[in-house]
Write an enzyme that holds these catalytic residues in place. Structure first.
Site, mmCIF file in Angstrom:
data_model
loop_
_atom_site.group_PDB
_atom_site.id
_atom_site.type_symbol
_atom_site.label_atom_id
_atom_site.label_comp_id
_atom_site.label_asym_id
_atom_site.label_seq_id
_atom_site.Cartn_x
_atom_site.Cartn_y
_atom_site.Cartn_z
ATOM 1 C CG ASP A 198 3.495 -8.451 6.317
ATOM 2 O OD1 ASP A 198 4.367 -9.290 6.568
ATOM 3 O OD2 ASP A 198 2.320 -8.765 6.051
ATOM 4 N NE ARG A 212 -5.216 -0.590 16.783
ATOM 5 C CZ ARG A 212 -4.746 -0.791 15.545
ATOM 6 N NH1 ARG A 212 -3.469 -0.729 15.312
ATOM 7 N NH2 ARG A 212 -5.568 -1.051 14.550
ATOM 8 C CD GLU A 260 3.352 1.855 8.702
ATOM 9 O OE1 GLU A 260 3.073 1.605 9.891
ATOM 10 O OE2 GLU A 260 2.579 1.591 7.778
ATOM 11 C CG ASP A 261 2.652 -0.414 12.678
ATOM 12 O OD1 ASP A 261 2.904 -0.199 11.480
ATOM 13 O OD2 ASP A 261 1.542 -0.810 13.062
ATOM 14 C CE LYS A 268 -8.224 2.471 13.859
ATOM 15 N NZ LYS A 268 -9.208 1.490 14.281
ATOM 16 N N GLY A 269 -1.464 1.994 13.746
ATOM 17 C CA GLY A 269 -0.377 1.213 14.351
ATOM 18 C C GLY A 269 0.823 2.022 14.812
ATOM 19 C CE LYS A 281 5.294 -9.751 10.388
ATOM 20 N NZ LYS A 281 3.898 -10.181 10.106
ATOM 21 C CG ASP A 287 -4.840 -4.279 15.000
ATOM 22 O OD1 ASP A 287 -3.963 -3.974 14.170
ATOM 23 O OD2 ASP A 287 -5.999 -4.590 14.687
ATOM 24 C CG PHE A 306 -0.194 -11.690 13.097
ATOM 25 C CD1 PHE A 306 -0.430 -11.063 11.881
ATOM 26 C CD2 PHE A 306 -0.796 -11.168 14.232
ATOM 27 C CE1 PHE A 306 -1.260 -9.962 11.792
ATOM 28 C CE2 PHE A 306 -1.630 -10.067 14.156
ATOM 29 C CZ PHE A 306 -1.861 -9.462 12.936
HETATM 30 P P1 IMP Z 1 2.141 -4.325 4.010
HETATM 31 O O1 IMP Z 1 3.579 -3.984 4.310
HETATM 32 O O2 IMP Z 1 1.545 -3.540 2.889
HETATM 33 O O3 IMP Z 1 1.975 -5.813 3.798
HETATM 34 O O4 IMP Z 1 1.194 -3.989 5.237
HETATM 35 C C1 IMP Z 1 1.677 -3.589 6.455
HETATM 36 C C2 IMP Z 1 0.528 -3.424 7.409
HETATM 37 O O5 IMP Z 1 -0.063 -4.699 7.725
HETATM 38 C C3 IMP Z 1 1.040 -2.869 8.717
HETATM 39 O O6 IMP Z 1 0.993 -1.468 8.733
HETATM 40 C C4 IMP Z 1 0.138 -3.518 9.731
HETATM 41 O O7 IMP Z 1 -1.018 -2.728 9.903
HETATM 42 C C5 IMP Z 1 -0.259 -4.831 9.108
HETATM 43 N N1 IMP Z 1 0.604 -5.944 9.620
HETATM 44 C C6 IMP Z 1 1.531 -6.624 8.935
HETATM 45 N N2 IMP Z 1 2.126 -7.570 9.693
HETATM 46 C C7 IMP Z 1 1.549 -7.465 10.917
HETATM 47 C C8 IMP Z 1 1.762 -8.177 12.159
HETATM 48 O O8 IMP Z 1 2.593 -9.087 12.309
HETATM 49 N N3 IMP Z 1 0.983 -7.788 13.205
HETATM 50 C C9 IMP Z 1 0.049 -6.785 13.106
HETATM 51 N N4 IMP Z 1 -0.160 -6.089 11.971
HETATM 52 C C10 IMP Z 1 0.579 -6.430 10.878
HETATM 53 MG MG MG Z 2 0.078 0.002 10.092
#
Ligand code: IMP
Ligand code: MG
Length: 183
Positions: free
Chosen positions: A107, A169, A103-104, A47-48, A135, A163, A156
């Protein structure tokens, strides 16, 4: 809601609503230029990415189609594992189309690297990624990202679609969540 409504919960505001809009305008101008005269499908990851999709799509001056996916990544606790399950798949056929994943935040990069490979297997003309936040210090897999709004510290963050336990959100800015909220 704005930062005043949740000021006790934020350690710091990283980007104001105005700064976010300005940066999204710059990304949209790049995308307009790179995809001129191409059939583009932008894919939002629920949803982000809802806020980024809504603002980025309106900042574009060319026609695009929009579609949505929802995925969940299995992992222990809050850590992403890279094992991804599709909760809602695309409606669109990707064959010979230019796909831009929106994407939002990136990470570890595990979710998106899985998603990119998955979409690439469906016969598109191209698959690229646009993320508002990244990040760099959290990256676990190398992932080629064409459009990046901001590189941020490994903290975070919440707001503008992001969220914590489904809250924040609808915050209009992006801020670092104060540790007392989740500790
Ligand atoms: P990754 O890149 O597979 O580790 O996962 C990314 C997802 O983790 C994002 O789409 C977010 O939903 C969530 N996420 C990662 N870091 C944050 C943060 O700082 N705040 C909120 N959601 C986060
Ligand atoms: Mg996301």
């Amino acid at each position: 809601m704005d930062s005043q409504d949740v000021h006790d919960d934020l350690e710091e505001v990283l980007y104001t609503a105005d700064q976010i809009q300005a940066r999204i305008g710059e990304l949209a101008a790049e995308i307009d230029r790179d995809y001129a005269d191409k059939d583009v499908l932008i894919v939002g990851v629920l949803k982000g990415a809802v806020m980024v999709m809504a603002d980025l799509s309106r900042a574009l001056s060319s026609h695009i189609a929009m579609d949505w996916m929802a995925v969940s990544s299995y992992g222990s606790g809050t850590k992403s594992s890279g094992v991804v399950r599709i909760l809602k798949d695309l409606d669109a056929d990707l064959m010979n189309r230019h796909v831009l994943i929106v994407e939002d935040i990136i990470d570890s990069g595990l979710t998106l690297s899985w998603l990119k490979a998955n979409l690439q297997s469906r016969g598109p003309a191209s698959v690229e990624i646009c993320t508002l936040l990244r990040k760099p210090d959290a990256a676990k897999v190398p992932i080629d990202v064409k459009y990046i709004g901001y590189d941020i510290p490994n903290k975070f963050v919440v707001g503008y679609g992001l969220d914590f336990a489904e809250k924040y959100r609808n915050l209009d800015c992006i801020g670092i969540l104060a540790p007392h909220v989740y500790e």
